[in-house]
Write an enzyme that holds these catalytic residues in place. Structure first.
Site, mmCIF file in Angstrom:
data_model
loop_
_atom_site.group_PDB
_atom_site.id
_atom_site.type_symbol
_atom_site.label_atom_id
_atom_site.label_comp_id
_atom_site.label_asym_id
_atom_site.label_seq_id
_atom_site.Cartn_x
_atom_site.Cartn_y
_atom_site.Cartn_z
ATOM 1 N N GLY A 17 0.800 -1.221 0.000
ATOM 2 C CA GLY A 17 0.000 0.000 0.000
ATOM 3 C C GLY A 17 0.829 1.264 0.000
ATOM 4 O O GLY A 17 0.438 2.253 0.628
ATOM 5 N N GLU A 149 14.989 -4.844 -10.965
ATOM 6 C CA GLU A 149 14.425 -3.810 -11.834
ATOM 7 C C GLU A 149 14.447 -2.422 -11.197
ATOM 8 O O GLU A 149 14.484 -1.408 -11.894
ATOM 9 C CB GLU A 149 12.977 -4.155 -12.212
ATOM 10 C CG GLU A 149 12.806 -5.440 -13.000
ATOM 11 C CD GLU A 149 12.565 -6.640 -12.094
ATOM 12 O OE1 GLU A 149 12.144 -7.688 -12.609
ATOM 13 O OE2 GLU A 149 12.797 -6.513 -10.873
ATOM 14 N N LYS A 189 12.028 -8.920 12.493
ATOM 15 C CA LYS A 189 13.209 -9.289 11.711
ATOM 16 C C LYS A 189 13.066 -8.981 10.216
ATOM 17 O O LYS A 189 14.037 -8.490 9.595
ATOM 18 C CB LYS A 189 13.534 -10.770 11.915
ATOM 19 C CG LYS A 189 14.913 -11.195 11.394
ATOM 20 C CD LYS A 189 16.040 -10.494 12.131
ATOM 21 C CE LYS A 189 16.180 -11.038 13.557
ATOM 22 N NZ LYS A 189 17.347 -10.426 14.250
ATOM 23 N N THR A 191 11.582 -6.542 8.813
ATOM 24 C CA THR A 191 11.817 -5.100 8.672
ATOM 25 C C THR A 191 13.301 -4.783 8.804
ATOM 26 O O THR A 191 13.855 -3.979 8.039
ATOM 27 C CB THR A 191 11.007 -4.329 9.723
ATOM 28 O OG1 THR A 191 9.625 -4.461 9.435
ATOM 29 C CG2 THR A 191 11.374 -2.848 9.734
ATOM 30 N N ASP A 240 -4.091 -2.514 9.438
ATOM 31 C CA ASP A 240 -5.193 -2.669 8.497
ATOM 32 C C ASP A 240 -6.419 -1.923 9.010
ATOM 33 O O ASP A 240 -6.725 -1.957 10.209
ATOM 34 C CB ASP A 240 -5.547 -4.149 8.320
ATOM 35 C CG ASP A 240 -4.427 -4.943 7.661
ATOM 36 O OD1 ASP A 240 -3.532 -4.323 7.062
ATOM 37 O OD2 ASP A 240 -4.454 -6.185 7.759
ATOM 38 N N GLY A 352 -13.973 -1.448 -21.976
ATOM 39 C CA GLY A 352 -13.222 -2.653 -22.294
ATOM 40 C C GLY A 352 -12.895 -2.685 -23.773
ATOM 41 O O GLY A 352 -13.445 -1.919 -24.565
ATOM 42 N N CYS A 379 -18.152 4.142 -21.781
ATOM 43 C CA CYS A 379 -17.301 3.829 -22.926
ATOM 44 C C CYS A 379 -17.912 2.684 -23.736
ATOM 45 O O CYS A 379 -18.931 2.877 -24.392
ATOM 46 C CB CYS A 379 -15.878 3.525 -22.461
ATOM 47 S SG CYS A 379 -14.657 3.594 -23.797
ATOM 48 N N MET A 382 -21.549 2.310 -23.241
ATOM 49 C CA MET A 382 -22.446 3.134 -24.050
ATOM 50 C C MET A 382 -22.637 2.514 -25.427
ATOM 51 O O MET A 382 -23.750 2.466 -25.957
ATOM 52 C CB MET A 382 -21.898 4.555 -24.208
ATOM 53 C CG MET A 382 -22.857 5.476 -24.962
ATOM 54 S SD MET A 382 -22.198 7.106 -25.407
ATOM 55 C CE MET A 382 -21.616 6.775 -27.081
ATOM 56 N N ARG A 470 -11.188 4.258 -29.121
ATOM 57 C CA ARG A 470 -10.904 4.412 -30.550
ATOM 58 C C ARG A 470 -12.184 4.540 -31.380
ATOM 59 O O ARG A 470 -12.178 5.144 -32.430
ATOM 60 C CB ARG A 470 -10.114 3.204 -31.069
ATOM 61 C CG ARG A 470 -8.679 3.142 -30.586
ATOM 62 C CD ARG A 470 -7.906 2.023 -31.294
ATOM 63 N NE ARG A 470 -6.510 2.040 -30.887
ATOM 64 C CZ ARG A 470 -6.035 1.397 -29.835
ATOM 65 N NH1 ARG A 470 -6.858 0.682 -29.081
ATOM 66 N NH2 ARG A 470 -4.754 1.456 -29.521
ATOM 67 N N HIS A 515 -15.094 8.604 -19.608
ATOM 68 C CA HIS A 515 -14.914 7.846 -18.363
ATOM 69 C C HIS A 515 -15.092 8.770 -17.158
ATOM 70 O O HIS A 515 -14.110 9.323 -16.646
ATOM 71 C CB HIS A 515 -13.521 7.215 -18.325
ATOM 72 C CG HIS A 515 -13.335 6.078 -19.269
ATOM 73 N ND1 HIS A 515 -13.502 4.757 -18.896
ATOM 74 C CD2 HIS A 515 -13.010 6.058 -20.586
ATOM 75 C CE1 HIS A 515 -13.277 3.975 -19.941
ATOM 76 N NE2 HIS A 515 -12.977 4.738 -20.983
ATOM 77 N N GLU A 517 -15.547 8.039 -14.150
ATOM 78 C CA GLU A 517 -14.958 7.506 -12.917
ATOM 79 C C GLU A 517 -13.614 8.149 -12.591
ATOM 80 O O GLU A 517 -13.206 8.197 -11.423
ATOM 81 C CB GLU A 517 -14.795 5.980 -13.008
ATOM 82 C CG GLU A 517 -13.753 5.471 -13.989
ATOM 83 C CD GLU A 517 -14.272 5.241 -15.396
ATOM 84 O OE1 GLU A 517 -13.662 4.449 -16.136
ATOM 85 O OE2 GLU A 517 -15.291 5.860 -15.759
#
Length: 545
Positions: A17, A149, A189, A191, A240, A352, A379, A382, A470, A515, A517
């Protein structure tokens, strides 16, 4: 303006998080009157998340300026007022692409290109550019300390720490402090080892945010402080919680913002978290609940629809109802039909790409239309509503989008370069903000038709919303669809593209090409989501009454 930088790293495990912690700290600093921004540095090789699978990476969050970014930027915008842009997120792939491009142009005058200094310099330049004009810039490093990375990013922020000095930089490290049930005790440990790993590459954390399923006792904080060489007051317990919107108050109660303010020698007001207190109160005191069926194709990973999920919750806060989301695979709808759509108070079909499951979404729109069940399409949501209406109301049997059926007799949705006008010519339309020729991205103005549900919801003649698509409604079919009863309630800035549709004699059948949201926040909500949830609650109450 002198910008201060807070670098946020993570250790032990992923998914701790970091993004929420960074956004929560930013919210507190903003509540103290500071101008804050947040950046996300992603270590993957992809240039951006735009073409990544939603089931692997989660949603692609679109910024106002049209950047396709990590979903964490959605968290940032929901926690602070600052709007993100393309400078707030970049990847290893983007850095390498730009450095290699410069090398090909000869910008490096034939030098041997290396990770240090060329890659690290490019990273530092982007971090400094992203923080420009702000009091504080919080920089989240993706991945976990120890990942190969992440090394160029960690080396870059190490160098920035040295170059800018302690008065302008602070390192905050998130770790996991697990509770072992068998032993009945908290273990520090992991940590200690994570901090050791971080220190081995030259970064000494100033603050440790310790994640766990319970608060960390004072004696364990003292132990972590001793072995990790961090001030005891800088060991923050982040347990939490049942709502992420409680985290700013949780961090504030432990003085994290005071520590930051003192470190940076800033003078500012005390934090006013009253807006967040109101959000928490609304969340804890609903007057009812609704069940919304989200019919999609990526439902195995709810984060694929992260902003939609949050926007529904925000609308629930504004309507004082708890929103229960039932995820429904659109392919299951294709197989089982109405059976899986029973017991819902509303249906939402999100965006999507691709043909898989599209007929299930079309069926869901038909079910909502025929049963006066509140429907909200976004999107692709619709487009499937339009296709369904064309097929079953306007008499255009076989109508479809050319995305899914290039040979459809009635291409009611198509690429903007695919429209055939009355003269038989291919008609091309685009807006100045189009990127890549076919993708509409970023914030654009929409004109709303007076008296429609959309105009009433926004209480305005216009709105500005973000796009990522698109395909467009084919204007050649507008007259026929209007005559059949469909209302085109939103038009693009040049009034040439369809942005919203709705049905006039339906409790709530509203859909948008954009969109919404992406602009919903817990403090402000969003007009369309609020209208949808209000209609869904009214539908449920009607059934009960």
């Amino acid at each position: 303006m002198t910008t201060r930088y807070i670098f946020v790293t993570g250790g032990v495990v992923s998914s701790l998080g970091k993004g929420i912690a960074a956004a929560s700290l930013a919210a507190i600093l903003e509540a103290r009157g500071l101008n804050v921004t947040i950046m996300k540095l992603d270590p993957y090789i992809n240039v951006d998340p735009g073409t990544m699978s939603p089931t692997q990476h989660g949603e692609v969050f679109v910024t106002e300026d049209g950047a396709e970014t990590d979903l964490d930027l959605g968290h940032y915008e929901r926690f602070i007022r600052t709007k993100m842009n393309r400078r707030n997120n970049f990847t290893t792939g983007r850095i390498y692409e730009e450095v290699i491009s410069k090398e090909r142009r000869g910008d490096y005058l034939g030098a041997t290109i290396q990770v240090i200094p060329h890659i690290t310099n490019a990273i530092k330049e982007k971090v400094l550019a992203g923080g420009e004009g702000h009091d504080v810039a919080i920089v989240e490093i993706g991945g976990t300390v120890g990942d190969i990375e992440s090394l160029p990013f960690l080396e870059s922020i190490r160098q920035l720490g040295s170059e800018l000095g302690r008065e302008r930089t602070l390192f905050m490290h998130l770790t996991l402090v697990p509770f072992l049930g068998a032993a009945g005790e908290i273990k520090t440990k992991p940590t200690q080892h994570s901090v050791k790993e971080l220190r081995s590459i030259g970064i000494a954390p100033d603050v440790l945010v310790c994640r766990g399923d319970r608060a960390i006792p004072a004696n364990e904080k003292a132990k972590i402080s001793l072995f990790c060489n961090v001030e005891e007051r800088a060991v923050i317990s982040l347990k939490d919680v049942d709502s992420i919107y409680k985290i700013p108050a949780l961090l504030r109660s432990q003085g994290l913002d005071d520590l930051v303010i003192k470190r940076f020698n800033l003078t500012c007001n005390e934090a006013d978290l009253s807006e967040w207190e109101n959000v928490i109160y609304q969340e804890a005191n609903p007057n009812g609940e609704v069940t919304i069926g989200m019919v999609g194709k990526y439902i195995e990973l709810p984060d694929a629809y992260k902003s939609v999920n949050e926007a529904l919750k925000h609308a629930g806060l504004k309507n004082r109802v708890t929103v229960n989301i039932k995820y429904i695979d659109s392919q299951t709808v294709e197989a089982k039909g109405e059976e899986v759509l029973q017991g819902l108070d509303g249906i939402l079909v999100p965006g999507g790409f691709g043909e898989r499951g599209v007929e299930g979404k079309i069926f869901a729109a038909k079910f909502a239309r025929e049963n006066n069940l509140p429907y909200f399409g976004i999107c692709l949501g619709m487009q499937v509503a339009l296709i369904e209406f064309a097929r079953h109301v306007a008499g255009l049997e076989g109508a479809h989008s050319t995305e899914f059926n290039p040979q459809t007799p009635y291409p009611v949705v198509g690429l903007i370069t695919e429209w055939i006008n009355e003269e038989g010519d291919v008609e091309t339309r685009h807006e100045s903000s189009d990127l890549g020729g076919t993708m509409r991205l970023g914030a654009q103005l929409c004109h709303l038709k007076e008296g429609t549900k959309a105009a009433v919801a926004y209480d305005s003649a216009t709105c500005v919303e973000r796009h990522r698509h698109r395909y467009e409604v084919n204007n050649n079919y507008i007259d026929r669809l209007e005559k059949a009863g469909l209302v085109f309630s939103g038009l693009s800035s040049d009034r040439k593209l369809i942005e919203m549709i709705e049905l006039p004699n339906h409790p709530w059948f509203v859909a948008s090409q954009f969109h919404p949201e992406f602009t919903s926040t817990p403090r402000d909500g969003h007009a369309l989501f609020e209208g949808f949830i209000a209609a869904s609650y009214a539908y449920q109450k009607r059934d009960i009454d």
